[in-house]
Design a protein around this motif. Structure first.
Motif, PDB file in Angstrom:
ATOM      1  N   TRP A 121       0.888  -1.182   0.210  1.00 13.66           N
ATOM      2  CA  TRP A 121       0.142   0.015  -0.011  1.00 13.66           C
ATOM      3  C   TRP A 121       1.008   1.239   0.009  1.00 13.66           C
ATOM      4  O   TRP A 121       0.523   2.020  -0.546  1.00 13.66           O
ATOM      5  N   MET A 122       1.787   1.413   0.901  1.00 14.11           N
ATOM      6  CA  MET A 122       2.760   2.474   0.885  1.00 14.11           C
ATOM      7  C   MET A 122       3.555   2.719  -0.184  1.00 14.11           C
ATOM      8  O   MET A 122       3.750   3.837  -0.887  1.00 14.11           O
ATOM      9  N   ASP A 123       4.086   1.587  -0.853  1.00 14.97           N
ATOM     10  CA  ASP A 123       4.731   1.719  -2.337  1.00 14.97           C
ATOM     11  C   ASP A 123       3.848   1.989  -3.233  1.00 14.97           C
ATOM     12  O   ASP A 123       4.457   3.024  -3.998  1.00 14.97           O
ATOM     13  N   ARG A 124       2.642   1.730  -3.147  1.00 21.91           N
ATOM     14  CA  ARG A 124       1.832   2.369  -4.561  1.00 21.91           C
ATOM     15  C   ARG A 124       1.419   3.760  -4.207  1.00 21.91           C
ATOM     16  O   ARG A 124       1.147   4.632  -5.096  1.00 21.91           O
ATOM     17  N   SER A 125       0.993   4.201  -2.825  1.00 12.95           N
ATOM     18  CA  SER A 125       0.689   5.621  -2.503  1.00 12.95           C
ATOM     19  C   SER A 125       1.920   6.360  -2.364  1.00 12.95           C
ATOM     20  O   SER A 125       1.738   7.844  -2.525  1.00 12.95           O
ATOM     21  N   GLY A 126       3.193   5.916  -2.566  1.00 14.03           N
ATOM     22  CA  GLY A 126       4.328   6.809  -2.381  1.00 14.03           C
ATOM     23  C   GLY A 126       4.568   7.491  -1.110  1.00 14.03           C
ATOM     24  O   GLY A 126       5.251   8.555  -1.100  1.00 14.03           O
ATOM     25  N   GLY A 127       4.041   6.885  -0.213  1.00 15.57           N
ATOM     26  CA  GLY A 127       4.067   7.391   1.457  1.00 15.57           C
ATOM     27  C   GLY A 127       5.529   7.528   1.852  1.00 15.57           C
ATOM     28  O   GLY A 127       6.093   6.313   2.083  1.00 15.57           O
ATOM     29  N   GLY A 128       6.228   8.562   2.446  1.00 17.00           N
ATOM     30  CA  GLY A 128       7.267   8.418   3.137  1.00 17.00           C
ATOM     31  C   GLY A 128       8.518   8.049   2.405  1.00 17.00           C
ATOM     32  O   GLY A 128       8.643   8.207   1.062  1.00 17.00           O
ATOM     33  N   ARG A 129       9.637   7.932   3.174  1.00 19.44           N
ATOM     34  CA  ARG A 129      10.789   8.230   2.443  1.00 19.44           C
ATOM     35  C   ARG A 129      11.604   6.719   2.698  1.00 19.44           C
ATOM     36  O   ARG A 129      12.638   6.523   1.813  1.00 19.44           O
ATOM     37  N   THR A 130      10.798   5.897   3.297  1.00 24.00           N
ATOM     38  CA  THR A 130      11.079   4.568   3.299  1.00 24.00           C
ATOM     39  C   THR A 130      10.811   3.797   1.937  1.00 24.00           C
ATOM     40  O   THR A 130      10.016   3.894   1.138  1.00 24.00           O
ATOM     41  N   ASN A 131      11.908   2.942   1.336  1.00 21.51           N
ATOM     42  CA  ASN A 131      11.873   2.351   0.220  1.00 21.51           C
ATOM     43  C   ASN A 131      11.083   0.917   0.558  1.00 21.51           C
ATOM     44  O   ASN A 131      11.400  -0.186   0.890  1.00 21.51           O
ATOM     45  N   HIS A 132       9.842   1.142   0.540  1.00 20.41           N
ATOM     46  CA  HIS A 132       8.768  -0.239   0.672  1.00 20.41           C
ATOM     47  C   HIS A 132       9.045  -1.065  -0.508  1.00 20.41           C
ATOM     48  O   HIS A 132       8.828  -2.339  -0.223  1.00 20.41           O
ATOM     49  N   SER A 133       9.365  -0.890  -1.556  1.00 17.98           N
ATOM     50  CA  SER A 133       9.369  -1.606  -2.768  1.00 17.98           C
ATOM     51  C   SER A 133      10.522  -2.668  -2.421  1.00 17.98           C
ATOM     52  O   SER A 133      10.546  -3.882  -2.701  1.00 17.98           O
ATOM     53  N   ALA A 134      11.669  -2.167  -1.804  1.00 15.06           N
ATOM     54  CA  ALA A 134      12.978  -3.170  -1.417  1.00 15.06           C
ATOM     55  C   ALA A 134      12.340  -4.132  -0.536  1.00 15.06           C
ATOM     56  O   ALA A 134      12.809  -5.221  -0.554  1.00 15.06           O
ATOM     57  N   HIS A 135      11.607  -3.673   0.462  1.00 11.77           N
ATOM     58  CA  HIS A 135      11.039  -4.531   1.542  1.00 11.77           C
ATOM     59  C   HIS A 135      10.181  -5.674   1.093  1.00 11.77           C
ATOM     60  O   HIS A 135      10.541  -6.685   1.321  1.00 11.77           O
ATOM     61  N   LEU A 136       9.346  -5.318  -0.006  1.00 11.61           N
ATOM     62  CA  LEU A 136       8.594  -6.283  -0.706  1.00 11.61           C
ATOM     63  C   LEU A 136       9.358  -6.980  -1.507  1.00 11.61           C
ATOM     64  O   LEU A 136       9.145  -8.592  -1.123  1.00 11.61           O
ATOM     65  N   SER A 137      10.194  -6.779  -2.041  1.00  8.17           N
ATOM     66  CA  SER A 137      11.243  -7.502  -3.032  1.00  8.17           C
ATOM     67  C   SER A 137      11.786  -8.525  -2.238  1.00  8.17           C
ATOM     68  O   SER A 137      12.124  -9.819  -2.689  1.00  8.17           O
ATOM     69  N   GLY A 138      12.645  -8.091  -1.113  1.00  9.74           N
ATOM     70  CA  GLY A 138      13.375  -8.797  -0.244  1.00  9.74           C
ATOM     71  C   GLY A 138      12.493 -10.088   0.382  1.00  9.74           C
ATOM     72  O   GLY A 138      12.914 -11.196   0.453  1.00  9.74           O
ATOM     73  N   ALA A 139      11.281  -9.782   0.832  1.00  5.33           N
ATOM     74  CA  ALA A 139      10.430 -10.833   1.519  1.00  5.33           C
ATOM     75  C   ALA A 139      10.219 -11.822   0.583  1.00  5.33           C
ATOM     76  O   ALA A 139      10.270 -12.976   0.829  1.00  5.33           O
ATOM     77  N   ILE A 140       9.797 -11.137  -0.860  1.00  2.68           N
ATOM     78  CA  ILE A 140       9.540 -12.350  -1.886  1.00  2.68           C
ATOM     79  C   ILE A 140      10.643 -13.136  -1.921  1.00  2.68           C
ATOM     80  O   ILE A 140      10.620 -14.459  -2.465  1.00  2.68           O
ATOM     81  N   TYR A 141      11.799 -12.590  -2.079  1.00  6.91           N
ATOM     82  CA  TYR A 141      13.029 -13.312  -2.514  1.00  6.91           C
ATOM     83  C   TYR A 141      13.308 -14.213  -1.306  1.00  6.91           C
ATOM     84  O   TYR A 141      13.883 -15.582  -1.400  1.00  6.91           O
ATOM     85  N   GLY A 142      13.488 -13.950  -0.155  1.00  3.46           N
ATOM     86  CA  GLY A 142      13.569 -14.750   0.916  1.00  3.46           C
ATOM     87  C   GLY A 142      12.732 -16.058   0.943  1.00  3.46           C
ATOM     88  O   GLY A 142      13.371 -16.911   1.167  1.00  3.46           O
ATOM     89  N   VAL A 143      11.480 -15.903   0.667  1.00  2.00           N
ATOM     90  CA  VAL A 143      10.485 -17.090   0.625  1.00  2.00           C
ATOM     91  C   VAL A 143      11.073 -18.052  -0.738  1.00  2.00           C
ATOM     92  O   VAL A 143      11.177 -19.207  -0.513  1.00  2.00           O
ATOM     93  N   LEU A 144      11.036 -17.305  -1.751  1.00  2.00           N
ATOM     94  CA  LEU A 144      11.561 -18.163  -2.987  1.00  2.00           C
ATOM     95  C   LEU A 144      12.950 -18.906  -2.926  1.00  2.00           C
ATOM     96  O   LEU A 144      13.076 -20.102  -3.587  1.00  2.00           O
TER      97      LEU A 144
END
Length: 201
Positions: free
Chosen positions: A155-178
């Motif tokens: 949600w935060m990545d799509r809304s562009g909220g804040g200075r946190t790189n939420h995209s990296a959080h998502l990609s990292g989580a997916i990579y850890g599982v895969l």
């Protein structure tokens, strides 16, 4: 030991960069320097610097508590060097969507180990979904935290909220599982069995 070594190196490099703007600027993820000057090392080095002590401590504390389990898990499958490669590759994989999105943006910069730490955390959640994670001193089942984390980051990545790189959080989580499932697909069945038989602790 690999987890502790990663923490030590990250703390040392981040600490040095806090007082050295030139070092910080050289290590940070700045997309034009990668696409233009071919400084591909920035895809990794940005994961060893942080914005401030709070940013650094949050990531390193999380890595300390969950990295040791992930290290043991991955070491059993491909050895200790495998865990180091997992962590370093997670830094790169987690930042790639950000790099592609901001490839020509001279004003964009990103730093921090959050993407790789997310990969470590979700490797843990995959194996121990009902373990309790303390969030602001409140015990929360790991799987529930994971669902909230993914939803909030998306949600935060799509809304562009804040200075946190939420995209990296998502990609990292997916990579850890895969990554873990690629090494041992049977862990997927284990995860489903665990979900159906909650056991908190």
């Amino acid at each position: 030991m690999i987890t502790l070594a990663i923490i030590a190196v990250t703390v040392l490099v981040s600490w040095q960069a806090f007082g050295n703007p030139r070092l910080l600027e050289r290590l940070i993820l700045w997309p034009p320097a990668i696409s233009g000057a071919k400084q591909y090392d920035r895809l990794i080095t940005h994961g060893f610097i942080h914005a401030d002590w709070q940013h650094l401590l949050f990531n390193m504390i999380t890595l300390f508590f969950f990295g040791r389990f992930a290290e043991q898990l991955i070491t059993q499958m491909i050895g200790p060097v495998g865990f180091a490669l997992f962590y370093l590759s997670a830094i790169v994989v987690a930042i790639m969507p950000t790099y592609v999105r901001h490839k020509g943006d001279r004003n964009y910069r990103s730093l921090g180990a959050s993407g790789a730490v997310s990969a470590v955390l979700f490797a843990f959640i995959l194996v121990k979904p009902w373990s309790l994670i303390f969030v602001f001193f409140l015990p929360v089942p790991a799987i529930l935290y994971g669902v909230f984390f993914v939803g909030y980051s998306f949600w935060m990545d799509r809304s562009g909220g804040g200075r946190t790189n939420h995209s990296a959080h998502l990609s990292g989580a997916i990579y850890g599982v895969l990554f873990v499932l690629m090494l041992n697909p049977a862990i997927g069945s284990h995860f489903l069995r665990e979900l159906l038989t909650p056991s908190f602790g």
